[in-house]
Motif scaffolding. Structure first.
Motif, PDB file in Angstrom:
ATOM      1  N   GLY A  17      56.437  -0.815  -4.816  1.00  0.00           N
ATOM      2  CA  GLY A  17      56.556  -2.260  -4.967  1.00  0.00           C
ATOM      3  C   GLY A  17      55.743  -2.748  -6.152  1.00  0.00           C
ATOM      4  N   LYS A  18      54.507  -2.307  -6.222  1.00  0.00           N
ATOM      5  CA  LYS A  18      53.628  -2.758  -7.289  1.00  0.00           C
ATOM      6  C   LYS A  18      54.123  -2.295  -8.654  1.00  0.00           C
ATOM      7  N   CYS A  19      54.793  -1.161  -8.682  1.00  0.00           N
ATOM      8  CA  CYS A  19      55.297  -0.637  -9.955  1.00  0.00           C
ATOM      9  C   CYS A  19      56.698  -1.168 -10.273  1.00  0.00           C
ATOM     10  N   GLY A  20      57.238  -1.989  -9.407  1.00  0.00           N
ATOM     11  CA  GLY A  20      58.536  -2.585  -9.672  1.00  0.00           C
ATOM     12  C   GLY A  20      59.719  -1.667  -9.401  1.00  0.00           C
ATOM     13  N   ILE A  54      57.947  -6.712   2.374  1.00  0.00           N
ATOM     14  CA  ILE A  54      58.185  -8.133   2.066  1.00  0.00           C
ATOM     15  C   ILE A  54      57.476  -8.496   0.764  1.00  0.00           C
ATOM     16  N   ALA A  55      56.232  -8.070   0.641  1.00  0.00           N
ATOM     17  CA  ALA A  55      55.454  -8.375  -0.567  1.00  0.00           C
ATOM     18  C   ALA A  55      56.093  -7.731  -1.788  1.00  0.00           C
ATOM     19  N   ALA A  56      56.637  -6.533  -1.618  1.00  0.00           N
ATOM     20  CA  ALA A  56      57.256  -5.832  -2.745  1.00  0.00           C
ATOM     21  C   ALA A  56      58.401  -6.659  -3.319  1.00  0.00           C
ATOM     22  N   TYR A  57      59.230  -7.189  -2.437  1.00  0.00           N
ATOM     23  CA  TYR A  57      60.340  -8.021  -2.926  1.00  0.00           C
ATOM     24  C   TYR A  57      59.817  -9.304  -3.554  1.00  0.00           C
ATOM     25  N   GLU A  58      58.934  -9.955  -2.851  1.00  0.00           N
ATOM     26  CA  GLU A  58      58.433 -11.234  -3.334  1.00  0.00           C
ATOM     27  C   GLU A  58      57.754 -11.071  -4.709  1.00  0.00           C
ATOM     28  N   GLN A  59      56.950 -10.043  -4.850  1.00  0.00           N
ATOM     29  CA  GLN A  59      56.217  -9.867  -6.095  1.00  0.00           C
ATOM     30  C   GLN A  59      57.128  -9.509  -7.266  1.00  0.00           C
ATOM     31  N   ASN A  60      58.319  -9.066  -6.957  1.00  0.00           N
ATOM     32  CA  ASN A  60      59.232  -8.703  -8.027  1.00  0.00           C
ATOM     33  C   ASN A  60      60.336  -9.734  -8.211  1.00  0.00           C
ATOM     34  N   GLY A  61      60.072 -10.931  -7.743  1.00  0.00           N
ATOM     35  CA  GLY A  61      61.013 -12.015  -7.981  1.00  0.00           C
ATOM     36  C   GLY A  61      62.232 -12.007  -7.082  1.00  0.00           C
ATOM     37  N   LEU A  62      62.203 -11.194  -6.034  1.00  0.00           N
ATOM     38  CA  LEU A  62      63.338 -11.166  -5.119  1.00  0.00           C
ATOM     39  C   LEU A  62      62.956 -11.871  -3.820  1.00  0.00           C
ATOM     40  N   LEU A  86      61.797  -0.967  -6.911  1.00  0.00           N
ATOM     41  CA  LEU A  86      62.192  -1.406  -5.575  1.00  0.00           C
ATOM     42  C   LEU A  86      63.120  -0.434  -4.862  1.00  0.00           C
ATOM     43  N   PRO A  87      64.034   0.201  -5.585  1.00  0.00           N
ATOM     44  CA  PRO A  87      64.862   1.187  -4.868  1.00  0.00           C
ATOM     45  C   PRO A  87      64.012   2.281  -4.213  1.00  0.00           C
ATOM     46  N   ALA A  88      62.972   2.719  -4.921  1.00  0.00           N
ATOM     47  CA  ALA A  88      62.102   3.754  -4.352  1.00  0.00           C
ATOM     48  C   ALA A  88      61.339   3.214  -3.153  1.00  0.00           C
ATOM     49  N   ALA A  89      60.831   1.993  -3.292  1.00  0.00           N
ATOM     50  CA  ALA A  89      60.103   1.387  -2.163  1.00  0.00           C
ATOM     51  C   ALA A  89      61.020   1.303  -0.953  1.00  0.00           C
ATOM     52  N   ARG A  90      62.231   0.845  -1.221  1.00  0.00           N
ATOM     53  CA  ARG A  90      63.177   0.646  -0.134  1.00  0.00           C
ATOM     54  C   ARG A  90      63.584   1.971   0.503  1.00  0.00           C
ATOM     55  N   ALA A  99      48.987   0.699 -11.218  1.00  0.00           N
ATOM     56  CA  ALA A  99      50.415   0.592 -11.492  1.00  0.00           C
ATOM     57  C   ALA A  99      50.885   1.833 -12.249  1.00  0.00           C
ATOM     58  N   ALA A 100      50.354   2.979 -11.835  1.00  0.00           N
ATOM     59  CA  ALA A 100      50.657   4.241 -12.507  1.00  0.00           C
ATOM     60  C   ALA A 100      51.820   4.926 -11.817  1.00  0.00           C
ATOM     61  N   LEU A 101      53.020   4.560 -12.257  1.00  0.00           N
ATOM     62  CA  LEU A 101      54.211   5.064 -11.580  1.00  0.00           C
ATOM     63  C   LEU A 101      54.390   6.588 -11.711  1.00  0.00           C
ATOM     64  N   PRO A 102      54.278   7.154 -12.924  1.00  0.00           N
ATOM     65  CA  PRO A 102      54.466   8.612 -13.026  1.00  0.00           C
ATOM     66  C   PRO A 102      53.476   9.391 -12.173  1.00  0.00           C
ATOM     67  N   THR A 103      52.199   9.001 -12.230  1.00  0.00           N
ATOM     68  CA  THR A 103      51.200   9.679 -11.404  1.00  0.00           C
ATOM     69  C   THR A 103      51.510   9.485  -9.928  1.00  0.00           C
ATOM     70  N   GLY A 104      51.938   8.276  -9.579  1.00  0.00           N
ATOM     71  CA  GLY A 104      52.289   8.005  -8.191  1.00  0.00           C
ATOM     72  C   GLY A 104      53.413   8.914  -7.713  1.00  0.00           C
ATOM     73  N   ARG A 105      54.413   9.080  -8.577  1.00  0.00           N
ATOM     74  CA  ARG A 105      55.534   9.968  -8.219  1.00  0.00           C
ATOM     75  C   ARG A 105      55.051  11.404  -8.043  1.00  0.00           C
TER      76      ARG A 105
END
Length: 592
Positions: free
Chosen positions: A162-165, A189-197, A167-171, A130-136
């Motif tokens: 998705g895993k990092c929450g 689909i999993a990205a939304y579901e896992q983030n409560g959407l 969602l705009p970037a995932a989308r 869940a390393a968002l900065p490194t991922g970016r």
DNA sequence: CTAGGGTTAG
């Protein structure tokens, strides 16, 4: 004898054949490696490469393979990109994503050519961390390397964001893809579901159905079922169920757990139990889903019984299991069982209670009317590193339930002191002050809230009728049929009280002796059944209800109602998860 | 010769 022609290919050497014979098994490979060292062949690039690829193939083995492969890599002269790619993959697969990222960085430093294989694995390692900065950062790298158009890479990015929450970037990645694979759709689909959407997850699933290039599979169904569970959408859940059967999708652990959870959360607890009983060896997730299913329908005794069975001959319970058990005990007033489970958690399983367990305990003690003990519990437990705001919120709820308003004001004041920027806390405090009849304190709380520029976040419920969403906001009755709907709900509540159901009776029940409790519970359930019988005629209007289950005063009643509604195949949509859980930002009473 | 997606609580 002089050699003639080119040297024989290495594939013919006996040691190479031994490697092949050893196959992807760590121990035999190590033995062959030892022979290589003894016979001075330990520097042979081709042999080492073969050895390394075989070690990589052994798959996850608690990191042993990864460590060994790392060692081998250093003995390969000029390892190529392929080996790095494989190694990055095996590192993250054996649970060492940090090692994977180190290898990735090493690869860049050594200016070895990166390819799509490199980035899928590196991005996945970031997702695991869940390393968002490194991922970016790696996202930037792959753009520079011109590999942003690869479907595998893009899918990994969707999953990462998705895993990092984010969602705009995932989308954004998802929307930018000219072609999407089955896995891409599943990741979105999993990205939304896992983030409560969950609602968005279903929307994407519908879009997926319109894409002729892909056909939903088991992974799709897992996320879809989870979404149905969170939305209370029994209809769609049942559809997914029959889809699984029709397509003969293998029901592995993930699907099994998702199915049990969907049925349980949609009100079909017994159906969930049937699925559960049909499992050959239910895993911890399935057990936990089933226990929580009983708990959220007030069937605490069954939840506890199942938990006991699990302790005897099931998988090892985890922290989530204990949240489920403790919540079940809290809702059913099973204080003795709850205490026992809480102690067992540490004593028998070595699990340290986290804040959520403490909150369950406070909730349990508080609902049962043991307010002094609940306060003591919070004061002893609410020391750093446990912040404890949620525990104080639970205390406030208990004080309200038992009409101990002065005590409630104390708890709410504490809450405000702890989280002075949370608007919901001021609302809670001012409500409690009002209940305690302290008019001047009400004004003070509201004044302080305004002075800090905090705005009340209105809680809302949403109902869906025939595909149209109807929203009900706290303190407003803007719906065109508001009068009719609230009349129905009031009538429902009236009937329930008439047959003896109310938060107060639930409380009284907590006080009966243990041997009487089960009888009382059963009796209680019968009354509820009568109440819901009444509802099933009144419910002919097909009103679809959603309760805010987390913050409302009486979760037990709300879930009972919700499940009854769900049983009547009415879609219940819980939009609650779309919102921040600001403790107490909306108080009970929005429906009754 | 290597790669991407999945379940449980509140």
């Amino acid at each position: 004898m002089e050699p003639t022609g080119p040297p024989p290919p290495v594939e013919h050497s006996p040691i190479y054949q031994s490697l092949v014979g050893a196959g992807p098994r760590l121990r035999p490979l190590r033995q062959v490696h030892a022979r290589m060292v003894v016979s001075g062949l330990h520097r042979s690039r081709s042999l080492l490469t073969k050895l390394l690829t075989l070690v990589i193939k052994t798959g996850p083995s608690g990191g042993a393979a990864a460590a060994y492969a790392g060692l081998l890599l250093h003995s390969v002269p000029n390892p190529d990109g392929f080996l790095f790619n494989s190694l990055i993959r095996v590192s993250s697969r054996s649970g060492d994503p940090l090692a994977a990222l180190r290898l990735y960085r090493h690869m860049r430093q050594a200016t070895l050519a990166r390819c799509n294989y490199t980035f899928t694995s590196a991005v996945k390692a970031c997702a695991d961390l869940a390393a968002l900065p490194t991922g970016r950062e790696i996202h930037c790298h792959l753009l520079l390397d011109g590999l942003a158009g690869d479907v595998y890479v893009q899918t990994a990015l969707v999953a990462l964001y998705g895993k990092c929450g984010d969602l705009p970037a995932a989308r954004a990645v998802f929307d930018g893809m000219p072609r999407r694979s089955l896995v891409t759709w599943n990741a979105m689909i999993a990205a939304y579901e896992q983030n409560g959407l969950a609602g968005e997850a279903v929307v994407v699933f519908r879009a997926m159905q319109a894409d002729a290039a892909v056909e939903p599979d088991g992974a799709t169904m897992v996320s879809l079922l989870a979404a149905c569970a969170h939305l209370g959408d029994l209809r769609l859940g049942q559809w997914a169920s029959s889809y699984i059967a029709t397509k003969h999708l293998p029901v592995g652990a993930a699907l099994a757990g998702a199915l049990v959870s969907m049925y349980a959360r949609c009100g079909c607890v017994d159906e969930a139990r049937e699925v559960f009983d049909g499992l050959r060896r239910p895993n911890v997730v399935a057990w936990t889903a089933m226990i929580s299913g009983y708990g959220m329908h007030g069937r605490g005794a069954e939840a506890v019984a199942l938990f006991r069975m699990m302790s005897r001959r099931g998988p090892r319970p985890n922290t989530v299991t204990f949240v489920a058990v403790l919540a079940a005990c809290a809702h059913a007033g099973l204080v003795v069982d709850g205490r026992e489970a809480f102690e067992s958690m540490q004593r028998d399983y070595g699990l340290l209670p986290r804040e959520e367990h403490l909150v369950c305990m406070v909730d349990m003690l508080g609902r049962a009317g043991h307010l002094e003990e609940a306060f003591r519990f919070v004061r002893t437990a609410a020391a750093p590193p446990v912040a404890g705001a949620a525990m104080w919120t639970a205390l406030v709820g208990a004080c309200k339930l038992h009409r101990r308003f002065e005590l409630g004001v104390e708890a709410a004041e504490r809450l405000v002191a702890m989280e002075s920027e949370n608007a919901g806390n001021y609302v809670l405090l001012s409500n409690l002050c009002a209940m305690a009849g302290r008019t001047e304190a009400v004004e003070a709380a509201r004044g302080e809230m305004a002075r800090r520029g905090l705005r009340k976040v209105a809680g809302y419920s949403a109902v869906e009728v025939g595909g149209t969403a109807h929203v009900f906001r706290m303190g407003e009755r803007r719906h065109p049929q508001a009068a009719e709907i609230y009349r129905f709900l009031e009538e429902l509540e009236g009937r329930m009280r008439e047959v003896g159901y109310s938060p107060e009776t639930a409380t009284v029940m907590h006080e009966v002796e243990e041997e009487e409790r089960e009888i009382a519970l059963r009796h209680h359930s019968e009354k509820l059944a009568v109440a819901f019988g009444i509802m099933s005629t009144a419910g002919g209007t097909a009103v679809r209800v959603v309760k805010n289950l987390r913050i409302c005063g009486d979760c037990h009643a709300a879930v009972k109602l919700m499940s009854a509604v769900a049983r009547r195949e009415i879609i219940v949509r819980d939009k609650h998860r779309f919102h921040h859980f600001q403790g107490g930002s909306c108080s009970c009473g929005d429906f009754w």
